[in-house]
Design a protein around this motif. Structure first.
Motif, PDB file in Angstrom:
ATOM      1  N   ALA A  94      -0.267   0.584   0.434  1.00  0.00           N
ATOM      2  CA  ALA A  94      -1.894  -0.236   0.985  1.00  0.00           C
ATOM      3  C   ALA A  94      -2.359   1.638   1.285  1.00  0.00           C
ATOM      4  CB  ALA A  94      -1.870  -0.133   2.624  1.00  0.00           C
ATOM      5  N   ARG A  95      -1.621   2.750   1.350  1.00  0.00           N
ATOM      6  CA  ARG A  95      -2.572   3.571   1.267  1.00  0.00           C
ATOM      7  C   ARG A  95      -3.279   3.919  -0.080  1.00  0.00           C
ATOM      8  NH1 ARG A  95      -0.671  10.247   1.674  1.00  0.00           N
ATOM      9  NH2 ARG A  95       0.581   8.841   0.941  1.00  0.00           N
ATOM     10  N   GLY A  98      -6.244   1.867  -0.493  1.00  0.00           N
ATOM     11  CA  GLY A  98      -7.138   2.603  -0.332  1.00  0.00           C
ATOM     12  C   GLY A  98      -7.516   2.195   1.763  1.00  0.00           C
ATOM     13  N   VAL A  99      -5.691   1.652   1.401  1.00  0.00           N
ATOM     14  CA  VAL A  99      -6.862   0.856   2.477  1.00  0.00           C
ATOM     15  C   VAL A  99      -6.976   2.275   4.387  1.00  0.00           C
ATOM     16  CG1 VAL A  99      -5.103  -0.041   5.253  1.00  0.00           C
ATOM     17  CG2 VAL A  99      -5.372  -0.595   2.540  1.00  0.00           C
TER      18      VAL A  99
END
Lengths: 524, 424
Positions: free
Chosen positions: B289-290, B293-294
């Motif tokens: 997720a990181r 771009g979360v």
């Protein structure tokens, strides 16, 4: 010792991992087991090493059937194994590592360190290993750690040695040393079973090659077969191994990194003053042994990792103040190094993974609600273009093979207008047949004018793709050389030798793999 | 690796001559595997096993059954007949108390049980949804209890301290509940996002803080506004109460519509919105997720804020629809039952809704079961516990029913997250 497998079959549920495998390793023979990821090599190794018991078939040692109920039995019978990921404890010394589990004891059950040390020295001397028995594992380079594993196996009187992908982490020069060790062992009568998916090595090292595909041995051949023949056997159809590409016609500089420094939480410099530039329509490959700062470089460009110093500029804009999402949205395509942790979400559907880093961007969403139909249609279209073998795009991505998952990631990152493509290990875990396709797609991306930064630890891949190669060593770029640089030179640079000196040294001494390159070129 | 040995149906290794028979068997095996893979099957089977365990406990504690055991070898039929009657009576009372009482004197009485089930289910569903959102996003929100308390407290205070027009008063009281829960969940959420504080520990501690905070408030005259020393607040105004739906004799109130609306909302949030996509993504794989771009800290905080808001809404609905008066025990065991409801519902909105109904029914039926047959109401707790225990251990259920294993191949490399496995 002669190792024989007869009709070995291993099933997991209704999945047959090994199907009627027959294999004979003669005493003093280097026998290569060649196959793709998931072909069943590891399962077979685990059976021989006693970790799995076969559903059918038997293992014979010197003609006697044996049955192993655990690795202990296998070791006692004279089978040694060097795993791809070393089973070593970083804070142990070489001697401690070697004796672990088989500690020699003296009176009152005390561990006899002197005896253990003597054994290590004796084996090192016998085979000319350059290993300090007192050195800590964590201080040793990878090649030396591997030698410790080999000493460990030999100290338990292994007469059949299994090496699982032993060259995956080695430079060509280290591989050379490994090859000479293997030849010495062979001369002393040890049988070696050597597992790999690298075609060039197999031909350079093995006496006999067994090719395994989908759990079956599909052929036994000799090193005289060409690489293309071996690849065809491995994949089951004709494959082409090299990708034709036109010379690059670089445009203006697009990405420029200067003085980039990344520091780990404990103060160690992971990236040390790295500067590089990539022009539009150019592929810059970052070569190097795993763990020399390549991961940190790509992560710093994406913004997942904070830079302690230095600037990253894309098309004249400073990326520094932008977060990951802004960088992705400004046109950075990113293929992460470790697909399963960073690239896909296993429980999500193929469609959801396909939009993973654009889920809140048009056309997939208006920022609040996601447009299921658009997502689905685009995912179907692009997975078809990338020839992803799937049931429906609504299935969880974990139902796909690793290679097909990687294709979904590439489809995601290459199906939009990129201003920069950063790809780490783009073909890791991908079958040989698909590698060419992926390489072609990457070159097409370059033709469209996208600057490409490709990180690879596989020299074959680097040599295939690169217009220029930057070699990283301990967080620094040791040198940037043209894409057609000799494998031996790159190998020496990967070990920290500067470009000029590497050229001199490489000219003086060709490695086995380097010679194989020259030979392959002459054939072509 | 022992899973093959334990499942007798899985013996396709044996070379059988009857090809057709084998084919049919393998088809049956396929069908069975498909069924076993569906988690719903496991859920249903867990409930069945729980009922059997409950039956055994009912027998073990029943004096009549014990009496027949005294002369078991003389007349074993007595024992079996009595046992059958006891279990039949207990479970039929449970059913009559929860769904439809065909022995009731009046038609109203007969349908009252199902309305009681719904009444019990409202806070369980709402809080269960709040917990489920956390589970789906990889967070174990054990703080339902505290968030319910805060929600009920805020709703109650708004409900009796202000005089407002009908409709507006109710709306404000409900919103107060949402806000109270959101703040309480948000404390854990922001702490986790900013400092990485473990949400399990923080929410458990916040439960205690909420409990004692309420106890303190109930001793403050400005708060309770009763003029007495009793630690209980003034009842909420009629204008702030969730109105009844069926008139006198029934407790069913408009909260059930809130529960239905919340279920739909949570489904939309998780399955259709970009925020839900982020939440599920950080639950399944925060690293990916990181990389995609979360903003993981922000999403983390939002998960617990929204989860807390739903729990707070549950507390508010419970107070404004059923209890009316705020007391120290307002949350009962709701917060913990909500965790079980979310688990049983596999953290899916519809599943949580149905699980809330089941638990609401067990509560309603348990009362009648105790009153009519003398079976202790604690059996209901046993049923709930066994259900959850089994749901957390699907291989156990499969072993009990000889279902084939779902695992095609053991992958030693697979990193399991045991908690999340259990949640799903």
């Amino acid at each position: 010792m002669k190792l024989e497998l007869r009709g070995v079959t291993k099933r997991f549920g209704d999945f047959t991992a090994n199907d009627q495998i027959d294999l004979t390793v003669e005493p003093g023979e280097i026998h290569a087991l060649l196959g793709e990821n998931g072909a069943g090599k590891s399962t077979l190794m685990n059976i021989i090493y006693g970790l799995y018991s076969p559903n059918e078939g038997q293992i014979l040692l010197d003609g006697e059937p044996v049955e192993f109920h655990g690795p202990g039995d296998a070791v006692a019978a004279g089978i040694g194994m060097v795993h791809q990921h070393f089973m070593l404890i970083p804070v142990f010394s070489v001697t401690e590592s070697v004796m672990l589990g088989y500690e020699p004891t003296k009176a009152a059950g005390l561990v006899d360190f002197a005896e253990a040390r003597r054994r290590v020295e004796e084996i090192s001397a016998r085979f000319g290993f350059d290993v300090d028995p007192e050195a800590m594992i964590e201080d040793l380079p990878v090649g030396a750690q591997q030698r410790v594993e080999i000493i460990k196996a030999l100290s338990r009187d292994a007469r059949v040695l299994i090496l699982d992908e032993p060259t995956a982490v080695l430079t060509p020069q280290e591989t050379d040393e490994l090859i000479s060790i293997m030849r010495q062992l062979k001369a002393s009568g040890t049988s070696i079973l050597f597992i790999t998916h690298k075609l060039r090595e197999v031909r350079a090292i093995a006496d006999t090659i067994s090719v395994i595909r989908r759990g079956k041995v599909v052929g036994e051949t000799t090193p005289e077969s060409t690489e293309t023949e071996l690849a065809s056997l491995m994949v089951g159809r004709e494959v082409s191994l090299t990708t034709q590409k036109e010379p690059a016609s670089p445009g203006e500089t697009a990405l420029s990194v200067s003085g980039l420094t990344v520091v780990s939480p404990n103060g160690k410099a992971l990236l040390d003053d790295v500067s590089l530039e990539i022009a539009r329509g150019e592929i810059l490959c970052i070569a190097g042994v795993d763990g020399n700062g390549q991961t940190e470089l790509t992560e710093a460009i994406l913004g997942i990792r904070e830079a302690a110093a230095g600037t990253i500029t894309l098309d004249g804009t400073d990326l520094g103040p932008k977060n990951v999402k802004q960088r992705l949205n400004s046109g950075i395509g990113f293929v992460p190094e470790d697909r399963s942790t960073d690239g896909v979400i296993a429980g999500f559907s193929i469609t959801e993974n396909f939009v993973l880093d654009q889920y809140d961007q048009p056309p997939y969403s208006n920022g609040v609600v996601m447009r299921q139909e658009v997502m689905r249609a685009r995912a179907e279209e692009q997975t078809a273009r990338f020839d992803v073998r799937l049931g429906t795009v609504d299935d969880a991505i974990s139902t796909l093979s690793g290679g097909n998952q990687q294709k979904v990631v590439l489809a995601r990152e290459l199906s939009r207008d990129n201003r920069l493509l950063v790809a780490s290990q783009p073909t890791r875990g991908v079958d040989v047949g698909s590698i060419e396709f992926i390489h072609r797609t990457l070159i097409e991306e370059r033709e469209r004018g996208t600057p490409c930064l490709i990180v690879s630890t596989e020299l074959d891949e680097v040599l295939n793709l690169a217009d220029r190669v930057a070699v990283m060593y301990r967080g620094r770029i040791i040198g940037t050389v043209p894409g057609d640089t000799d494998r031996d030179v790159l190998g020496l640079m990967m070990a920290g030798v500067p470009a000029e000196e590497a050229r001199v040294q490489a000219a003086a001494h060709h490695t086995v793999l380097g010679e194989a390159d020259v030979e392959a070129e002459e054939q072509a | 690796m022992s899973d093959q040995k334990k499942t007798p149906r899985n013996n396709d290794d044996a070379a059988e001559p009857g090809g057709a028979l084998k084919q049919a068997e393998s088809r049956l095996q396929y069908a069975l595997r498909d069924l076993a893979q569906s988690s719903w099957m496991i859920t249903v089977l867990s409930i069945v096993v729980a009922l059997v365990v409950g039956a055994l406990l009912i027998l073990a504690t029943n004096p009549q059954v014990q009496a027949t055991l005294g002369y078991f070898f003389a007349r074993p039929a007595d024992f079996f007949a009595t046992s059958f009657e006891v279990i039949r009576d207990a479970y039929s009372a449970l059913f009559r108390g929860a769904v439809y009482d065909w022995q009731a004197a009046t038609p109203q009485r007969a349908i009252r049980p199902i309305t009681e089930t719904l009444v019990n289910a409202v806070p369980l569903i709402l809080a269960g949804l709040g917990i489920a959102i956390g589970f789906r996003s990889g967070m174990l929100n054990i703080g339902g209890q505290g968030q319910i308390i805060l929600g009920a407290t805020c709703a109650a205070f708004i409900g009796y301290a202000f005089a407002l027009p009908l409709g507006l008063h109710l709306l404000l009281a409900l919103m107060g509940g949402v806000l109270g829960g959101a703040i309480w969940g948000g404390i854990a959420g922001v702490l986790k996002a900013k400092t990485g504080a473990n949400e399990v520990i923080v929410t458990i501690m916040l439960n205690n803080i909420a409990l004692y905070f309420l106890a303190w408030l109930l001793r403050q005259q400005w708060f309770v506004q009763t003029g007495s020393n009793q630690p209980i607040a003034t009842p909420v105004e009629d204008s702030a109460r969730l109105f009844g739906l069926l008139g006198t004799g029934f407790r069913l109130h408009a909260g059930i519509f809130i529960a239905i609306a919340a279920t739909v909302f949570v489904w939309w949030l998780l399955e259709r919105s970009t925020l839900g996509f982020e939440m599920r993504a950080i639950g399944e794989n925060p690293e990916a997720a990181r990389t995609a771009g979360v903003n993981v800290p922000k999403a983390t905080a939002l998960v617990l804020i929204i989860g807390g808001a739903l729990c707070g809404l549950g507390g508010a609905a419970h107070l404004l629809g059923t209890e009316y008066r705020l007391a120290a025990g307002i949350a009962g065991t709701l917060g913990f039952d909500a965790i079980t409801v979310a688990l049983l519902g596999r953290s899916r909105p519809l599943g949580t809704f149905l699980a809330g109904l089941l638990f609401g029914g067990l509560r309603a039926g348990g009362v009648l079961m105790q009153a009519q047959t003398g079976t202790p109401i604690d059996i209901v707790l046993v049923l709930q516990s066994v259900i959850v225990l089994l749901i957390a251990a699907p291989p156990l259920v499969r072993a009990i029913f000889f279902l084939p294993s779902t695992e095609r191949k053991k992958k030693p490399r697979r990193r399991q997250k045991p908690v999340q496995e259990a949640v799903r």
